[in-house]
Design an enzyme around this catalytic site. Sequence first.
Site, PDB file in Angstrom:
ATOM      1  N   LYS A 232       0.587  -1.325  -0.091  1.00  0.00           N
ATOM      2  CA  LYS A 232       0.110   0.079   0.042  1.00  0.00           C
ATOM      3  C   LYS A 232       0.585   1.454  -0.124  1.00  0.00           C
ATOM      4  O   LYS A 232       2.047   1.425   0.537  1.00  0.00           O
ATOM      5  CB  LYS A 232      -0.619  -0.081   1.451  1.00  0.00           C
ATOM      6  CG  LYS A 232      -1.829   0.816   0.704  1.00  0.00           C
ATOM      7  CD  LYS A 232      -3.387   0.166   0.393  1.00  0.00           C
ATOM      8  CE  LYS A 232      -4.316   0.931   0.310  1.00  0.00           C
ATOM      9  NZ  LYS A 232      -5.578   0.155   0.102  1.00  0.00           N
TER      10      LYS A 232
HETATM   11  N1  GLU Z   1      -7.363   0.692  -3.029  1.00  0.00           N
HETATM   12  C1  GLU Z   1      -7.963  -0.322  -3.226  1.00  0.00           C
HETATM   13  C2  GLU Z   1      -7.968  -1.474  -1.929  1.00  0.00           C
HETATM   14  O1  GLU Z   1      -7.780  -1.050  -0.694  1.00  0.00           O
HETATM   15  C3  GLU Z   1      -7.743  -1.752  -4.431  1.00  0.00           C
HETATM   16  C4  GLU Z   1      -6.496  -2.074  -4.612  1.00  0.00           C
HETATM   17  C5  GLU Z   1      -5.539  -3.283  -6.098  1.00  0.00           C
HETATM   18  O2  GLU Z   1      -6.844  -2.339  -6.693  1.00  0.00           O
HETATM   19  O3  GLU Z   1      -4.726  -2.863  -5.688  1.00  0.00           O
HETATM   20  O4  GLU Z   1      -7.893  -2.956  -1.931  1.00  0.00           O
END
Ligand code: GLU
Length: 478
Positions: free
Chosen positions: A109
């Site tokens: 993240k």
């Molecule tokens: N930000 C989204 C999540 O928290 C999507 C992550 C992604 O598609 O890699 O799951």
Amino acid sequence: MSAAPANEPTFRQSVDLMFNRAAALMDLPPGLEEKIRVCNGVYTVRFGVRLRGQIQTFTGYRAVHSEHMEPVKGGIRYAPSVDQDEVEALAALMTYKCALVEAPFGGSKGGLCIDPRDYDEHELEQITRRFAYELIKRDLIHPSQNVPAPDMGTGEREMAWMADQYARMNTTDINARACVTGKPLNAGGIAGRVEATGRGVQYALREFFRHPEDVLAAGMTGSLDGKRIIVQGLGNVGYHAAKFLSEEDGAKITGIIERDGALYDPSGLNVEKVRDWLIRHGGLTGYPEANSVADGEAVMESDCDILIPAALEGVINLTNAHNIQAKLILEAANGPITAGADDILRSRGVVIIPDLYANAGGVTVSYFEWVKNLSHIRFGRMQRRQEEARHQLVLDELERLDHAMGDAWNLSPSFKDKYLRGADELELVRSGLDDTMRTAYQSMREVWHGRNDVTDLRTAGFIVAIERVARSYRAKGL
Ligand code: GLU
């Protein structure tokens, strides 16, 4: 809405506590539990961008939680609340989320500590390209190493800038487009990604309501039709979930909570109109067609069938967990319920459909986009017309039989249309997402109902996810 009070563990500690609760019920080899729980690494970058005649310094992060599978995957958030603890917590959730829905990624993240509303589009592009440059240089954006996606405060536009930045720095990489997902369609995106998390929420609730036993555990009977839902946060996720559930499943959105207050209407709000107002005015205040309530907290604690927190982490915490009246909570946001609040709600018999499952629709469709980018072809392009031709054969044969039987029965034109049409990309994406959400729920449910020592879906979800990650590590000989 306030974040978790100071006497609570941090977001990352909260995720770890939930992990520990599940791991304690498992038989993991010594040391592996800790190896899985800890965050492998966090990169912090401070970079300057010349804006409005002076250099402004920004702080960004990319946390890599687990590399048991690569690339690692997870969004990049733009928000003033971003810090190392938050990205580590969110990266850990990505590991468990991907494992639960069988997306072949480790967890990661990123975040940039910034309020995007303070900058115009051109400035945001400069900032984003510079941040991306710093991450790309270190393979923290890379099609086979680390694949970001949108999150709070970012969307298709930012992903397109990042993908373009990667392509400029890697001019001969044929897979450059797979370095980030959530791109616009014309820049290598996939149909249905924007609404994917909201769609996933809808599919999760539909699957929950297919099991009368589970519905009963949440103090309800019947289907989603007529159920009263309160949604906290009408951003991309909350908006799409509320829209689909009200327009397609007959649910009533009786409350919507935003930064500046809330709207309440027991006969159901018009989600489209509220969203429109929110975009035009930046808040709910003044919306003419419903009761507005200045105290959003009061609406969150009011009577409803299903509560969907779809914004920030920590909004259901030790301060308000006792007052929540909903019997079913679906975590469309990441980490909206703190570990302490989770204990309270569980002891009160509230059923929680946990984040690692409930909001996995986004990463699931990201997985499809990444596969599409690597295969360099749109889903359905080869099969669609062939499928239609085969269906036409069946219809021709049925019609021939119909004539032979003296027109005893007729195929309705709407059946013919629907049956004849080969699936396009959007339909295939929906089908893949629906299947993923059903299968993942069933794997959690088996543990929830199959083991006496597991009394909630979150612990069940963690057990399924941790077991899969552990298996990966074992296969690597660790
Ligand atoms: N930000 C989204 C999540 O928290 C999507 C992550 C992604 O598609 O890699 O799951």
